[in-house]
Design a protein around this motif. Structure first.
Motif, short mmCIF file in Angstrom:
data_model
loop_
_atom_site.label_atom_id
_atom_site.label_comp_id
_atom_site.label_asym_id
_atom_site.label_seq_id
_atom_site.Cartn_x
_atom_site.Cartn_y
_atom_site.Cartn_z
N ARG A 189 -4.47 4.75 2.96
CA ARG A 189 -5.21 3.91 2.01
C ARG A 189 -5.46 2.51 2.55
O ARG A 189 -6.50 1.92 2.29
CB ARG A 189 -4.47 3.85 0.66
N GLY A 195 2.13 9.49 4.57
CA GLY A 195 0.86 9.93 4.01
C GLY A 195 0.71 11.43 3.95
O GLY A 195 0.62 12.10 4.97
N THR A 218 -2.79 11.20 -0.39
CA THR A 218 -3.16 9.84 0.01
C THR A 218 -4.43 9.85 0.85
O THR A 218 -5.23 8.92 0.80
CB THR A 218 -2.03 9.13 0.78
N ASP A 257 1.24 3.39 2.29
CA ASP A 257 0.83 4.32 3.35
C ASP A 257 -0.40 3.74 4.03
O ASP A 257 -1.18 3.01 3.42
CB ASP A 257 0.51 5.70 2.77
N TYR A 259 0.86 -1.18 0.00
CA TYR A 259 0.00 0.00 0.00
C TYR A 259 0.90 1.24 0.00
O TYR A 259 0.66 2.19 -0.71
CB TYR A 259 -0.87 0.03 1.27
#
Length: 368
Positions: free
Chosen positions: A155, A216, A220, A152, A150
């Motif tokens: 998400r 992030g 994001t 971060d 991912y």
């Protein structure tokens, strides 16, 4: 705020900078204790809680004596391996005094991109919540390479919210909401209290302001909001470093709420309805009646299987006269479904040679 007071199932994302002191690399235990009290209060009033917690690399980095700069992948994974056990233990130690059992769940992007893994993750998390635990979810940094990351936890948290059918997602951050520009550099920047639609103008306002320990930025967070809203989940961005951050949010602390037009169940049904079926399950009259009453489809009610499909694939469901009863996500492959058609759930292991799920298509994975 209504999103907090009415939450049935809440996912909270905690960034590294909130959990780990940037200067010393040690846990911010007083903050952690206050967060645990917030979680206990939510649980006491009947809200399911899932925590998506960063911090493993930041904790492991300090233990291994690694520098604060960006680390090579193998060093990040080593730091995650050392830090993850400490992170899980910290949550356990702070939630246990409130009578709360914690569970550690480590995932990668593949677990949501692959439908079979997605269903397995969903079933596991649902079972943990049914037992009254608080799952602590993090990216499996010890094995995740770039193509399955991912990258971060904003998400990741949104995907977890979708997976468990949460109605509320809270991103505890180092900013108190979404601004029209970066408030650190633009004195005219204003915070939005509520956003009902993510327009191109809103997207253009998102900068890349991240903090020292987190990956992030606002982009994001907007991506997370899109994912959450599409699944009928409200999302808040709020400043989380104060004590009792969830209580503060409920009490009206500054935040930006992203509000969806649908509830999670309706959004999920629409998502399933929009899929193209890979096969068809023909059911007997008894199963057709049960499905009409909102029950799950059991192997015993299956008469015939058409087409080739895998676990997690969408399938059409029809009665013996060919009438459509809806469609859903199959928990078995076409070959497995044919083998257990008409069998009782207790016979599945004997037929397949391995234990399986009692349900062929769960009612939560079905749209009529």
């Amino acid at each position: 705020m209504a999103g907090m007071t009415t939450a049935r199932r809440l996912v909270a994302k905690i960034g590294s900078a909130l959990l780990v002191d940037r200067a010393t690399g040690s846990l911010r235990r007083d903050w952690l204790a206050s967060m645990a009290e917030d979680v206990a209060r939510l649980r006491a009033r009947g809200t399911d809680v899932v925590l998506v917690s960063s911090g493993s690399i930041a904790l492991g980095r300090g233990v291994l004596g690694l520098p604060p700069a960006d680390l090579p992948l193998e060093q990040s994974q080593a730091a995650a391996a050392v830090g993850q056990i400490r992170l899980a233990r910290a949550w356990e130690e702070h939630l246990a005094p409130h009578g709360i059992t914690t569970a550690q769940v480590l995932v990668t992007l593949e677990d949501s991109a692959d439908r079979r893994r997605y269903l397995n993750s969903r079933a596991t998390l649902e079972t943990l919540l049914a037992f009254g635990t608080v799952p602590i979810v993090n990216e499996n940094d010890t094995v995740a390479t770039d193509e399955i990351r991912y990258g971060d936890n904003d998400r990741l948290a949104a995907q977890v919210a979708v997976t468990v059918g949460a109605d509320t997602l809270v991103l505890l951050s180092d900013v108190d909401g979404f601004y029209s520009a970066n408030p650190a550099t633009d004195p005219t920047a204003r915070r939005y209290d509520e956003i009902a639609e993510i327009t191109p103008e809103i997207e253009a306002m998102a900068g890349d302001a991240g903090s020292g320990l987190s990956k992030g930025g606002m982009k994001t967070k907007l991506m997370a909001a899109k994912t959450a809203m599409a699944a009928g989940c409200a999302m808040a961005i709020c400043e989380g470093s104060q004590s009792h951050p969830l209580r503060a949010l409920e009490g009206g602390a500054p935040a930006t709420w992203f509000t969806p037009g649908l509830d999670p169940q309706a959004a999920r049904k629409r998502w399933i309805s929009a899929m193209k079926p890979r096969g068809t399950l023909v059911v007997d009259d008894g199963a057709a009646v049960a499905l009409g009453q909102g029950k799950s489809l059991l192997p015993a009610g299956l008469s015939r299987v058409e087409g080739a499909f895998g676990r997690g694939d969408p399938v059409a469901i029809r009665d013996s006269a060919g009438r459509s009863l809806g469609q859903g996500l199959s928990r078995y492959t076409a070959a497995e479904a044919r083998a257990i058609a008409g069998r009782r759930s207790a016979e599945i292991e004997e037929v397949l040679g391995y234990p399986g799920r009692a349900v062929l298509v769960h009612r939560d994975d079905m749209a009529h």
